[in-house]
Enzyme design. Sequence first.
Site, PDB file in Angstrom:
ATOM      1  N   GLU A  40     -38.975  70.738 -83.667  1.00  0.00           N
ATOM      2  CA  GLU A  40     -38.076  69.706 -84.176  1.00  0.00           C
ATOM      3  C   GLU A  40     -37.758  69.919 -85.651  1.00  0.00           C
ATOM      4  O   GLU A  40     -38.611  70.319 -86.443  1.00  0.00           O
ATOM      5  CB  GLU A  40     -38.676  68.320 -83.913  1.00  0.00           C
ATOM      6  CG  GLU A  40     -38.792  68.059 -82.414  1.00  0.00           C
ATOM      7  CD  GLU A  40     -39.190  66.638 -82.039  1.00  0.00           C
ATOM      8  OE1 GLU A  40     -38.853  66.229 -80.922  1.00  0.00           O
ATOM      9  OE2 GLU A  40     -39.832  65.943 -82.846  1.00  0.00           O
ATOM     10  N   CYS A  92     -42.228  60.884 -90.702  1.00  0.00           N
ATOM     11  CA  CYS A  92     -43.403  61.706 -91.014  1.00  0.00           C
ATOM     12  C   CYS A  92     -44.511  61.484 -89.989  1.00  0.00           C
ATOM     13  O   CYS A  92     -44.888  60.351 -89.702  1.00  0.00           O
ATOM     14  CB  CYS A  92     -43.907  61.352 -92.410  1.00  0.00           C
ATOM     15  SG  CYS A  92     -45.359  62.280 -92.922  1.00  0.00           S
TER      16      CYS A  92
END
Length: 394
Positions: A115, A365
Site C-alpha cells: 500500500e 499511520c
Amino acid sequence: MLEQQTCAEKAANTVNTVELSTDQAKKINLMNLTRQQMREFFKELGEKPFRADQLVKWIYHFGEDNFDNMTNINKKLRDKLKQVAEIKAPEVAVEQRSADGTIKWAMQVGDQQVETVYIPEADRATLCVSSQVGCALACTFCSTAQQGFNRNLTVSEIIGQVWRASKIIGNFGVTGVRPITNVVMMGMGEPLLNVANVVPAMEIMLDDFAYGLSKRRVTLSTSGVVPALDKLSEMIDVALAISLHAPNDELRDEIVPINKKYNIKMLMDSVNRYLSVSNANHGKVTIEYVMLDHVNDGVEHAHQLAQVLKNTPCKINLIPWNPFPEAPYAKSSNSRIDRFQKTLMEYGFTVIVRKTRGDDIDAACGQLAGDVIDRTKRTAQKKQFGQEIAVRNH
C-alpha cells in the site's frame, strides 16, 4: 556484519545483468537502475552515457514508459532498447479516496500487494511509500506487522510507487507542478532491513534528472536496526525519523520487539552518530511516538521520555493510535495526549500531535496491510499475543 555493495560493485553487477539480458533475451527493468548505473548500461550497449540522462528524464519527469515516445532518442537506439530493456512499475490494483483528500493505492507486486498513500496538504503533497511486502519486526500496535513478512521490494517496486502516483496525479514534465513534494519511507516494512534496494530508490528521488527532491524532503523511518543505521550515513544523507514508541526498555521490548536486540541506548547513540554527519536533518531527528491508552501515555512515561531524549536534538511527533481489527489496544484520549504533550514541552521539546489522515480508508499511520503471503507465521502468533494482552488488561 551488515554487507552492502559499493557503487563500483553495483555498476559491475549492472553490466553483468545487461550482458545476461542480451544473451538470454531477458529484459532489464530500467527502473531498477540509478542514473549512474544506467550510464554503465548504455556504455555496454555501445552508446554514449548521456543517453541515460535523457532516459531518466523521460521516465521520471514525464512518466513515460514507452520508448517510441522518447522523441530526442534516435529510432535505431529506441529499437535496440525495446529488445533488451523495459520500464515497468507496479500497477494499481485498488484505489481508495478519503473524505479528507488522502488517496490509498494497493499496488500489485507479483502475486501480492503493498500500500502507498498520497497525503495532499495546502503547502505540500506527501507520498508514504512501502519498502517490504509485510514486515518482520512484529510491532504489536501496527497492522502491517500483523500480516507477517514475505520479501523485500526491489528498487523498481519502491521507486515505481512514486512513478505510478506521479502519473496518476500529473507528472511535473507535463503540468509544470510537482505532484509530490515529500516522500516518507513509512509504509509497509522496515526500510533498514532492505537498504540494498531502498538506498538506490532514494537516490533516484534525489536525482535532479529524476524527481529532484531535497534530501530534507525524503524521510526514512526506522524502528532501530542499529548496524544498518550506522551504515546509512556512508550511503546517503536523508531526513531521519525514529519509531520509538516507548520510554524504557521493558515496555519497548514488549511493543517494539527489535528493542531486545538493539535497546534504546544503542539506538539513540546511533541516532546521534547519524546526526553528527547529516546535513539533511537541520540538526534534529524526528521521534515518533504512538499513543496507546494506559500503556505508554502516562505522565510518568513523558518524564521518562524526556530523560531518554535529553542529549538528542529532536522534535517529537505524538501519533494518535489508529485501530485495526483484533488489536489489543485502545486509542489514548485527547486529554491524556494533551497532558503528555504539555509535560514534554515543559522540558523545552518541540512536540506536535500528528493530525490523523485517511483513517476512513485505513490509510492512517499503522493501518497499512496490503495483501501478504506470510512466511513468518506471524498471523498465528498475533492471536496468542492478543489473548495475553486481553487477560492482562482485564
